[in-house]
Design an enzyme around this catalytic site. Structure first.
Site, mmCIF file in Angstrom:
data_model
loop_
_atom_site.group_PDB
_atom_site.id
_atom_site.type_symbol
_atom_site.label_atom_id
_atom_site.label_comp_id
_atom_site.label_asym_id
_atom_site.label_seq_id
_atom_site.Cartn_x
_atom_site.Cartn_y
_atom_site.Cartn_z
ATOM 1 N N ASN A 1 -3.147 -5.463 -6.478
ATOM 2 C CA ASN A 1 -3.834 -5.600 -5.150
ATOM 3 C C ASN A 1 -2.877 -6.233 -4.253
ATOM 4 O OD1 ASN A 1 -5.211 -6.422 -2.877
ATOM 5 N ND2 ASN A 1 -7.151 -6.532 -4.074
ATOM 6 N N ALA A 2 -2.498 -5.515 -3.011
ATOM 7 C CA ALA A 2 -1.641 -5.959 -2.012
ATOM 8 C C ALA A 2 -2.019 -7.450 -1.363
ATOM 9 C CB ALA A 2 -1.322 -5.102 -1.012
ATOM 10 N N PHE B 1 0.813 -1.217 0.036
ATOM 11 C CA PHE B 1 -0.044 0.027 0.000
ATOM 12 C C PHE B 1 0.811 1.239 0.112
ATOM 13 C CE2 PHE B 1 -2.026 -3.447 2.493
ATOM 14 C CZ PHE B 1 -3.277 -3.737 1.785
ATOM 15 N N CYS C 1 -5.551 2.976 9.910
ATOM 16 C CA CYS C 1 -5.909 4.431 9.982
ATOM 17 C C CYS C 1 -7.342 4.359 10.057
ATOM 18 C CB CYS C 1 -5.271 5.237 8.803
ATOM 19 S SG CYS C 1 -6.287 4.463 7.434
ATOM 20 N N ASP D 1 0.523 -0.539 5.031
ATOM 21 C CA ASP D 1 0.096 0.810 5.649
ATOM 22 C C ASP D 1 -1.246 0.943 4.729
ATOM 23 O OD1 ASP D 1 -0.678 3.234 6.431
ATOM 24 O OD2 ASP D 1 0.887 4.201 4.947
HETATM 25 N N1 SAH Z 1 2.238 4.367 2.686
HETATM 26 C C1 SAH Z 1 1.619 5.404 1.968
HETATM 27 C C2 SAH Z 1 0.257 5.791 2.201
HETATM 28 C C3 SAH Z 1 -0.628 4.679 2.080
HETATM 29 S S1 SAH Z 1 -2.424 5.156 1.573
HETATM 30 C C4 SAH Z 1 2.520 6.559 2.182
HETATM 31 O O1 SAH Z 1 3.421 6.572 3.110
HETATM 32 O O2 SAH Z 1 2.226 7.701 1.491
HETATM 33 C C5 SAH Z 1 -3.207 3.613 1.344
HETATM 34 C C6 SAH Z 1 -2.756 3.259 -0.262
HETATM 35 O O3 SAH Z 1 -3.262 2.131 -0.628
HETATM 36 C C7 SAH Z 1 -3.257 4.026 -1.084
HETATM 37 O O4 SAH Z 1 -2.422 4.687 -2.078
HETATM 38 C C8 SAH Z 1 -4.254 3.121 -2.111
HETATM 39 O O5 SAH Z 1 -4.499 3.528 -3.497
HETATM 40 C C9 SAH Z 1 -3.791 1.905 -1.606
HETATM 41 N N2 SAH Z 1 -4.747 0.749 -2.087
HETATM 42 C C10 SAH Z 1 -5.967 0.605 -1.747
HETATM 43 N N3 SAH Z 1 -6.298 -0.678 -1.615
HETATM 44 C C11 SAH Z 1 -5.170 -1.262 -2.002
HETATM 45 C C12 SAH Z 1 -5.067 -2.821 -2.288
HETATM 46 N N4 SAH Z 1 -6.063 -3.667 -2.187
HETATM 47 N N5 SAH Z 1 -3.902 -3.114 -2.855
HETATM 48 C C13 SAH Z 1 -2.790 -2.250 -2.650
HETATM 49 N N6 SAH Z 1 -3.055 -0.986 -2.686
HETATM 50 C C14 SAH Z 1 -4.043 -0.538 -2.270
#
Ligand code: SAH
Length: 387
Positions: A269-270, A219, A330, A290
């Protein structure tokens, strides 16, 4: 002054320092105020409990701005914004005003270099936008003031999402030079107000453990953790992010920092990536999780906990002894105890013993009001897997 008069006993939260009045707590409204107007808040004996802004379309019908009998005029907003700015350590980018935490419910004001980005999350603030822009110009002499009120919570206030340049000229692009790395953001296009400023304090902490190690940043958005890890000399860095624009920005940031080729960016997708890597028995030394909020309501907490458990379990399985997990939530509905319990559960299932290296939280420009739990939302643990 028009007043909102509470039902008996419903002043308790306000007396304890929490600034919200819910619709169901109101006995009557006197003086015919319109939505967005200032109102006095009075208990059932009509004793003064503060002054705030009204929106009968919102479940949170009044948000208190002051406990004093003072005018909520432009001078008041200027004093509050000035006080908020004084409280902050000014850097290349920081949050100047954090809503309730600065006794300005509904207002977010972020400063990115010479540009200001505001969010009006309530009707009361939305109505006072012209004041906010004037005050922002007076106090900070910005090149432009941008609005990013494209936040879904506005629906709860009966407001549409909106964004644009409120004053000045800009294409939204700005380059920021932090200690750990440089980044480029587009204040008109990127998520939130451009960057996740609340993680600012955590990059260096996590990067401090990354030299010579294999790092997986899940993420990753614009790659904050990944960039800091690569700069700190990680052996390898993979960054997983589902949004293509965020990924593209992260790639650009790697180039900006001379880190091209040092970070592998994966647009996926993570959940899927973690599952795949787990089944392939991949190993990492540092994993960052995150994710976005998994729940905005109390009702969905159980589903959210299942989500946190899944990703944390998979990550823990991929960490050898000495490996580190930096894991975040969060969702303010996931309190510290719930989050800790879910990690303990995941560690047990992964047959790992973990110790807490450090508790992580939102950066200090997102202060927490002790009496307002909603202001505390970013919780994190830096954990070490033991032998
Ligand atoms: N770690 C980042 C903030 C993360 S916010 C920093 O420090 O700036 C969460 C992020 O997860 C967003 O960018 C969103 O696009 C992404 N996201 C949402 N669902 C996701 C998923 N299933 N797999 C991967 N990324 C995802």
């Amino acid at each position: 002054m028009p007043s909102v008069i509470l039902k008996p006993g419903k002043e308790r939260r306000l007396v304890a320092g929490h600034p919200w009045v819910y619709a169901g707590e109101i006995a009557k409204i006197t003086g015919e105020p319109k939505d967005g107007d200032d109102v006095d808040i009075r208990d059932y004996k009509e004793r003064f409990q503060g002054r705030g802004l009204l929106n009968t379309k919102s479940q949170i019908t009044v948000r208190r701005f002051t406990t004093q009998k003072e005018e909520l005029d432009k001078a008041f907003f200027r004093r509050r914004i000035e006080a908020a700015s004084k409280y902050r350590v000014h850097g290349p980018a920081f949050r100047v005003v954090f809503s309730e935490s600065d006794q300005l419910p509904g207002l977010i004001l972020d400063k990115y270099d010479d540009y200001l980005v505001m969010q009006a999350l309530t009707l009361g603030i939305d109505r006072r936008k012209p004041w906010i822009v004037e005050i922002a110009r007076e106090l900070f002499q910005p090149k432009a003031v941008i609005e990013r009120s494209d936040a879904p919570v506005r629906k709860l206030e009966g407001l549409p999402e909106t964004k644009g340049v409120l004053w000045g000229e800009t294409d939204g692009k700005v380059r920021l030079q932090f200690e750990e790395f440089s980044i480029e953001v587009n204040l008109l296009e990127d998520q939130k107000t451009g960057f996740f400023l609340d993680q600012r304090g955590n990059y260096a902490i996590v990067a401090g453990h990354c030299a010579g190690r294999r790092v997986l940043d899940c993420f990753s958005y614009h790659g904050g953790f990944a960039l800091a890890a690569a700069k700190a000399g990680a052996a390898s860095v993979e960054a997983v992010e589902i949004s293509e624009p965020a990924n593209a920005r992260a790639r650009g940031n790697a180039e900006l920092n001379g880190l091209t080729g040092k970070i592998e960016f994966i647009c996926a997708n993570a959940f899927d990536v973690l599952k795949k890597y787990d089944s392939e028995k991949r190993q990492f030394d540092v994993i960052i999780l995150d994710p976005p909020t998994f729940t905005r309501t109390k009702q969905n907490v159980d589903d959210a906990l299942r989500g946190y458990k899944e990703i944390n379990l998979r990550a823990l399985k991929m960490l050898p002894p000495g490996g580190l997990l930096a894991t975040f939530t969060c969702s303010h509905h996931i309190n510290a105890d719930l989050f800790k319990a879910v990690i303990v559960d995941a560690a047990a299932d992964a047959h790992k013993t973990v110790r807490l290296v450090e508790t992580l939280t939102q950066s200090p420009d997102h202060p927490v009001l002790l009496a307002v739990p909603e202001t505390e939302y970013l919780r994190g643990f830096l954990l070490q897997v033991m032998g």
